[in-house]
Design an enzyme around this catalytic site. Structure first.
Site, short mmCIF file in Angstrom:
data_model
loop_
_atom_site.label_atom_id
_atom_site.label_comp_id
_atom_site.label_asym_id
_atom_site.label_seq_id
_atom_site.Cartn_x
_atom_site.Cartn_y
_atom_site.Cartn_z
N ASP A 139 -9.75 -3.84 -5.54
CA ASP A 139 -8.95 -2.86 -4.80
C ASP A 139 -9.00 -1.54 -5.55
OD1 ASP A 139 -7.10 -1.39 -3.38
OD2 ASP A 139 -5.37 -2.65 -3.91
N HIS A 171 -7.93 -5.09 -1.08
CA HIS A 171 -6.84 -4.35 -0.46
C HIS A 171 -6.59 -4.85 0.96
CE1 HIS A 171 -4.11 -0.91 -0.54
NE2 HIS A 171 -4.38 -0.78 0.76
N SER A 192 0.84 -1.20 0.00
CA SER A 192 0.00 0.00 0.00
C SER A 192 0.88 1.26 0.00
CB SER A 192 -0.96 -0.04 1.19
OG SER A 192 -1.98 0.91 1.06
#
Length: 398
Positions: A342, A372, A189
């Site tokens: 995501d 995610h 991320s």
């Protein structure tokens, strides 16, 4: 039917409505994901409410909830865990205990959390670092960095870069018995963002003689010029939402909420920076299967005042997708994980395309039923499946 029964029915219906999240048919363990999503949604609502009442900043409350997940640096029968600083940046080090006749490979890991949250001490990150050290027989450096809103870009980038440079010093590698020819970087991320950014920066640094062999980017956030990608349109109701991503991106640069608002409406890039859109034009860099059913909208340019006041969102160190091909072609062997469900999916896919066009060797692992955070959500079958693929690639290439 009595009043109590009616009240219970109403409460039950409202509770079910609150908990229920429509999920794609191919999601594994949907009720488990729905529960996690509900917990995150509840935490978000509590943070917003506390901020609205003036009790505390949204991120302070979020960090309070997340700090419950932190664990101390505890060694076990397989790994020695210690904490120290690399160039004044706190890091957690994982050293395999088994004897080795050769130098070990090294992995520099960067946690996620939207540049506002997260820590190497989080249980999920600690667990992954331990597993990596044991499975790969590798020395793992899990770094921390200063967080927003107390610290803005480029503080996070500088902390990670300075810690990485310290690790790549030959004396430090000798201390931890790391092979200078087998060092990789990885992050998920926002950590994937920082991993990509520092890897690019390292290429042109004459002071760093030891270079990275691999970079592994796990559902990375790589640009904030365009928040109207197909993945934003399709996935804003599962996990990360567009409004929250806009808040995280803008908060990386400033506490001025006007930037957040402009980002949400995709009206923050001034016309004088229009040339940068060629690097993030999804109609050019996404394969047909990800473009299907979507039409590219020409940018709506914003006021130049925001860009002049907060130029960070146009900086390649914050948005690695803005790097030109001359820089990209010198990047190391790359592994990119993207997830179908995501909101950041298309950032990673565009980077894969651009790296391939620049001649970089790239392995793209797209998880068709992924979402995610899937890798670090312990207890999910999909997390272990992605971890197995991730470890396999590192084992073969690092």
């Amino acid at each position: 039917m009595g009043r109590k029964t009616i009240l219970l029915l109403i409460v039950g219906v409202l509770g079910a409505y609150y908990v229920y999240t429509p999920l794609p048919d191919n999601i594994e363990e949907p009720w488990k994901l729905m529960w996690v999503t509900t917990c995150l949604k509840t935490m978000t609502h509590l943070c917003h409410f506390a901020e609205l009442l003036g009790i505390s900043h949204f991120m302070d409350i979020a960090r309070f909830f997340m700090s419950i997940q932190e664990v101390p640096p505890t060694s076990d029968e397989n790994v020695t865990v210690m904490e120290t600083t690399f160039n004044n940046v706190p890091v957690r080090i994982y050293l395999p205990k088994r004897k080795s006749e050769t130098l070990r490979r090294g992995l520099f890991y960067i946690h996620g959390g939207g540049w506002h949250m997260g820590s190497a001490a989080f249980f999920d990150i600690d667990f992954l670092s331990r597993r990596t050290a044991v499975i790969l027989d590798a020395v793992v450096i899990s770094t921390n960095y200063r967080l927003a809103p107390e610290h803005h870009f480029p503080s996070q980038f500088e902390d990670v870069y300075n810690a990485l440079k310290w690790f790549l010093n030959q004396d430090v590698l000798d201390k931890y018995s790391v092979d200078p020819e087998r060092i990789g970087i990885s992050g998920e991320s926002a950590g994937g963002n920082l991993a990509a950014a520092v890897t690019q920066q390292l290429i042109d640094d004459p002071d760093v003689k030891i270079k990275l062999k691999t970079q592994s980017l796990i559902y990375p956030a790589l640009q904030c010029l365009d928040l109207d990608l197909p993945s934003y349109r399709e996935n804003s109701n599962l996990g990360l939402t567009k409004s929250f991503v806009a808040r995280l991106w803008s908060g990386y640069f400033t506490t001025d909420r006007s930037l957040e608002k402009a980002m949400f409406f995709n009206q923050h890039v001034p016309v004088e920076s229009s040339h940068l859109f060629k690097f993030v034009n999804w109609s050019s860099f996404l394969p047909e299967k990800f473009r299907k059913g979507h039409f590219y909208k020409s940018p709506t340019y914003g006021n130049s005042k925001l860009a002049k006041k907060y130029p960070g969102f146009l900086d390649v160190r914050a948005a690695p997708l803005l790097a030109d091909d001359n820089r990209l072609r010198n990047l190391p062997l790359t592994y990119v994980i993207t997830c179908q469900y995501d909101i950041l999916r298309d950032d990673g896919i565009m980077y894969v395309t651009r790296l391939q066009n620049a001649g970089v060797r790239v392995t793209h692992n797209h998880i068709e039923d992924g979402f995610h955070g899937a890798l670090v959500y312990r207890g999910f079958k999909i997390g272990y499946r992605i971890e197995k693929q991730y470890m396999s690639w590192l084992s073969e290439n690092l």
